[in-house]
Design an enzyme around this catalytic site. Structure first.
Site, PDB file in Angstrom:
ATOM      1  CG  HIS A  21      -1.916   0.968   1.390  1.00 39.07           C
ATOM      2  ND1 HIS A  21      -1.671   2.263   1.775  1.00 39.07           N
ATOM      3  CD2 HIS A  21      -3.249   0.888   1.191  1.00 39.07           C
ATOM      4  CE1 HIS A  21      -2.817   2.934   1.807  1.00 39.07           C
ATOM      5  NE2 HIS A  21      -3.790   2.131   1.456  1.00 39.07           N
ATOM      6  CE  LYS A  78      -7.132   0.404   6.294  1.00 40.67           C
ATOM      7  NZ  LYS A  78      -7.856   0.774   5.072  1.00 40.67           N
TER       8      LYS A  78
HETATM    9  C1  LIG Z   1      -2.511  -2.827   3.567  1.00 40.38           C
HETATM   10  C2  LIG Z   1      -2.831  -1.445   3.988  1.00 40.38           C
HETATM   11  N1  LIG Z   1      -1.880  -0.680   4.517  1.00 40.38           N
HETATM   12  C3  LIG Z   1      -2.105   0.574   4.936  1.00 40.38           C
HETATM   13  C4  LIG Z   1      -3.350   1.134   4.827  1.00 40.38           C
HETATM   14  C5  LIG Z   1      -3.520   2.549   5.291  1.00 40.38           C
HETATM   15  O1  LIG Z   1      -4.325   2.617   6.399  1.00 40.38           O
HETATM   16  P1  LIG Z   1      -4.742   4.066   6.937  1.00 40.38           P
HETATM   17  O2  LIG Z   1      -5.340   4.786   5.776  1.00 40.38           O
HETATM   18  O3  LIG Z   1      -5.721   3.770   7.984  1.00 40.38           O
HETATM   19  O4  LIG Z   1      -3.493   4.710   7.415  1.00 40.38           O
HETATM   20  C6  LIG Z   1      -4.393   0.376   4.296  1.00 40.38           C
HETATM   21  C7  LIG Z   1      -5.763   0.888   4.142  1.00 40.38           C
HETATM   22  O5  LIG Z   1      -6.089   1.781   3.398  1.00 40.38           O
HETATM   23  C8  LIG Z   1      -4.123  -0.935   3.862  1.00 40.38           C
HETATM   24  O6  LIG Z   1      -5.080  -1.683   3.320  1.00 40.38           O
END
Ligand SMILES: Cc1ncc(COP(=O)(O)O)c(C=O)c1O
Ligand SMILES: Cc1ncc(COP(=O)(O)O)c(C=O)c1O
Lengths: 128, 410, 410, 128
Positions: free
Chosen positions: C126, C229
């Protein structure tokens, strides 16, 4: 807290026992709680059997921190360092005879922390 | 005279102010400077959001995602209007005031300051407007000049001028002190800073919640504030900055949303305001911050300010009657609704604890302003602070409580 | 076989899942990977907090401040237990996964990495676990090695070994891909990383919400995840790190709470976990995150995982029946409850929008994983994702909706 | 959205008008929306009176982005650059005949953005 601060706490705060410094002392340690500015110094004289023969505290701060130091001094008279190791948070709370929230607990425990760290070093002091 | 409102009526809007403490004493909440209570409307907004429109923002097409995005962006617009920002794109959501200032220090600071540059701080700053600059200064080698607090609890503006003569790059100053209540002459300070080519960063954590703030009229460059001190939830705050400044700054945190394109070893930065919003933001909380702004606008910020002026004048009058009690800071006309004080022979912790028995909530400690306490040779003060929901009656209860404290320690 | 639970019963716990979209179609929420819905208990906790115990933490003595502090800290303990952290002091509250990773990159990274050092990332990360490292790499001059994704949608572990032979200082990898659903062999990867002296940073945004995660058993160094989440609110997330590592790291953001003492030009850092929590935290949201953990524990993470395995197996079976539809990533046994797919001749945006007409919420886009999409020569996919509240029936509705999409574009 | 995508949108998507590139062209510009990968390129030939005498678009993306480009090409036939300046978001939405949320609005507006920026430079394009 029904009876505000119990008489005995206010009495120890206003008329602290064993207040002052020892010079020379076998053990001297001090620490403070920067959150509220409470400060406690403890001086101990120890005999050959590792018993407390004389002790004194000095410092400044709230009633809880100062009264608990005064009560603790009274209690450790003649105790061995081994016995002091066994003092717990409960012992202090029993002396004070009141319940305390997390912030005031730190005030109450400061003198015990100073005593234990002074006597054994930081390892012995597990705060949480 | 002002169109006064009835604080006791306002109080009814706030569920927490209806509660009892210690089983049966009504709460007298005098700790707004730490965090404000929340009106029902804000809580309903939060709850409605999570029960209906909860979704991640900006990337979704489905109904919930569109509702969430629309709510999140319309709150941004409301907040921008609340402080008269020229554009909603200048409103960056952060966690709180503290993060907003860290953002400026790290992004603007690292991009624009060099070893040997000077910055100006003040003796009355909250740790939030000191530590980020100290960290930056240590990291890149800045010189820090301090504006001292004079005996009236005001900034010594002559010293300010001397510091300006050394051509600092930034002036970092609070709009209102969270201990002394002092309202600083930001507009004048901004003009002077700009004349010397310095950028001015304003900690507005205690002003935006309590008075009308117009960032264009103030003529400042950056302004930081927190939702939780202005009837909103925790977890969200705002950095406002002038568009050209923000636009020229490198990103702060990296991740989703702040990018336009990502490659394996590189990325392109997104536009304002998203450039500075990495990852899933505090969506529900931002929307509820918008509801808090609506609530405050409904009451009227002029009215809030006038009311607090009345209450703090009355409070100071009554406090100063108490033998052995010292209030720190300027006269009531020059301050917001904050009173920090000490009582001879009683530690502030003991004051707070004994007042709590009667349901009176005041803070005790250094209030995240250790250098200011140091200046008065104090380690702690007790602090009673007021908001739109506090009445004269609350002040009377405080005074009565303080006499009781004196009696206990008499 | 597993102790199965009834997803339709679970669904009743979630207010948003009762709503209608487009006036009269029931919502079918298949976008949990972006953010999960929230159970009633969590919303009640949030609302109770703000209506009763709302106060700033750590410094207050009055009743509300003590309640708030106790709630905030007990949530920390719960979260620590949830991931089997040795100590609650290792649980650092952040805004989200993204901020948690930025914290590691900036604090641990700047303190421990030097120009020319290598770090390992993967092609399936991500943006949150790419951009912070790219920013660090650009700032201090790191070399980045990438583990590619093989044709089964899994990491190419042979390449990983080759990268390890170059003695990288850190391996940054996701536990579960938010696009392919791939579950990476983190335990083995951690052992290998440690054999080569590298620290392993795990993006657990998609694992902690969906399966039992034991950080000690995994043997990793840092783990990041977000409350939103996992049935909790937005605005709060967690960085877990091994005590010795966290303890040795310099602070990240500066301000209130993260200090022990502040002077005008300098400060002393506080202990863990406060060292990394600057300013007023997301108090209400952290407490509600604790309630989310309670809720998930009540259902049982083993059960959640087994349920999602069932649903995703069924979903893949049904999806692959549809002519012209391609699902990306590994077989169902190797993945969590995520399915990203394309449909010949129809852009994912159009898929999402047409499904929305029938109340079916799926995401369309690059899902903050542009490099991964690039690897498949795609610009976007549609993504349906599943959680404890999704039933077989939801999958059937998705399939029916996709046939309708085909018909519209036929 | 009652009638899903209107027939006319799907028709323009499946059978785009003025699809392709012009070589040479007086004005060529392209841009994309990285969020979803929509890409549009527009080529124009202009006469001495600054009128569009020929135009073409090429690109890829969702039905909304491609159909709106196709519709826009149809509409600007013979228009002067001055007249093109006056095109608004509403014009595009009228052509499409549906309501759109914020994400899809970006898809719909991409071709207008490319047209205006191509014809006048970025200043002329005020998006929001
Ligand atoms: C695998 C993964 N990493 C990181 C994130 C980032 O999470 P956040 O937006 O809550 O920081 C997400 C979700 O968007 C994710 O699915
Ligand atoms: C003047 C001032 N600045 C900054 C802050 C910090 O705000 P926060 O903790 O919301 O970041 C506060 C409140 O504590 C404050 O009173």
């Amino acid at each position: 807290m029904e009876d505000m601060y119990r008489e005995v706490i206010l009495d120890h705060y206003k008329n602290p026992r064993f207040n002052g410094e020892l010079d020379p002392a076998d053990i001297t340690y001090q620490d403070d709680n920067p959150l509220c500015g409470d400060m406690i110094r403890i001086d101990l004289r120890i005999d050959d059997n590792n018993r407390v023969i004389e002790c004194a505290f000095s410092g400044q701060g709230c009633a809880i921190s100062q009264a608990s130091a005064s009560m603790l001094m009274e209690d450790i008279q003649g105790k061995s360092l081994e016995e002091i190791k066994d003092y717990t948070r409960e012992d202090i709370l029993d002396m004070l005879g009141i319940e305390l929230g997390p912030v005031r607990l730190k005030c109450a425990m400061l003198s015990l922390k100073v005593l234990k760290v002074g006597a054994y070093g930081v390892q012995e002091w597990i705060e949480d | 005279m002002t169109i006064r409102f009835d604080a006791n009526e306002i109080k009814r809007d706030f569920p927490a102010l209806q509660r009892m403490v210690n089983e049966d004493v009504p709460l007298v909440y005098l700790d707004t400077t730490a965090t404000s209570q929340k009106p029902k409307k804000v809580l309903e907004c939060l709850s409605y959001y999570y029960s209906n429109s909860n979704a991640n923002v900006h990337r979704g097409i489905h109904t919930l995602a569109e509702e969430a995005t629309a709510g999140y962006e319309s709150a941004r617009t409301k907040i921008g209007e609340f402080i008269s920002a020229p554009s909603a794109k200048e409103i960056i959501y952060t966690r709180n005031t503290t993060e907003a200032i860290n953002l400026v220090a790290n992004s603007w600071g690292r991009a624009n300051l060099r070893s040997g540059d000077r910055i100006v701080l003040t003796e009355m700053e909250h740790h939030s407007n000191l530590v980020p600059w100290q960290m930056l200064a240590a990291s890149i080698g800045l010189e820090i000049d301090i504006i001292p607090v004079d005996d009236n609890g005001c900034l010594d503006l002559e010293v300010y001028e001397k510091h300006l003569d050394k051509n600092p790059k930034a002036v970092c100053v609070t709009h209102m002190s969270n201990v002394l209540g002092t309202l600083n002459p930001i507009k004048e300070m901004a003009t002077q800073a700009h004349e010397h080519g310095a950028v001015i960063v304003v900690d507005a954590a205690q002003s935006v919640p309590h008075m009308p703030v117009d960032v264009q009229d103030l003529g400042v460059d950056f302004v930081a504030f927190s939702a939780h001190k202005m009837c909103g939830p925790t977890g969200v705050g705002v950095l406002w900055g002038r568009y050209e400044l923000l636009d020229g700054m490198p990103p702060f945190l990296g991740g989703g949303d702040m990018i336009k394109r990502v490659y394996l070893r590189d990325f392109d930065t997104n536009e304002l305001p998203y450039k500075f919003e990495a990852g899933t933001p505090a969506i529900g909380e931002a929307i509820a911050m918008g509801a808090a702004v609506d609530y405050l606008k409904g009451v009227g910020m002029e009215n809030v300010w006038e009311h607090e002026q009345d209450i703090v004048s009355y409070a100071m009058e009554r406090l100063e009657e108490i033998p052995g009690l010292t209030v720190y800071g300027p006269e009531a006309e020059k301050r917001g609704g904050v009173t920090a004080f000490t009582l001879d022979g009683v530690h502030p912790h003991d004051i707070s604890q004994i007042l709590d028995v009667d349901g009176i909530a005041v803070r005790a400690g250094h209030h995240c302003a250790m250098p200011l306490h140091e200046r008065y040779s104090l380690v702690a003060t007790a602090r009673a602070s007021f908001y739109l929901y506090n009445s004269y009656d609350d002040v009377d209860k405080l005074i009565k409580g303080l006499y009781k404290v004196k009696q206990v320690f008499g």
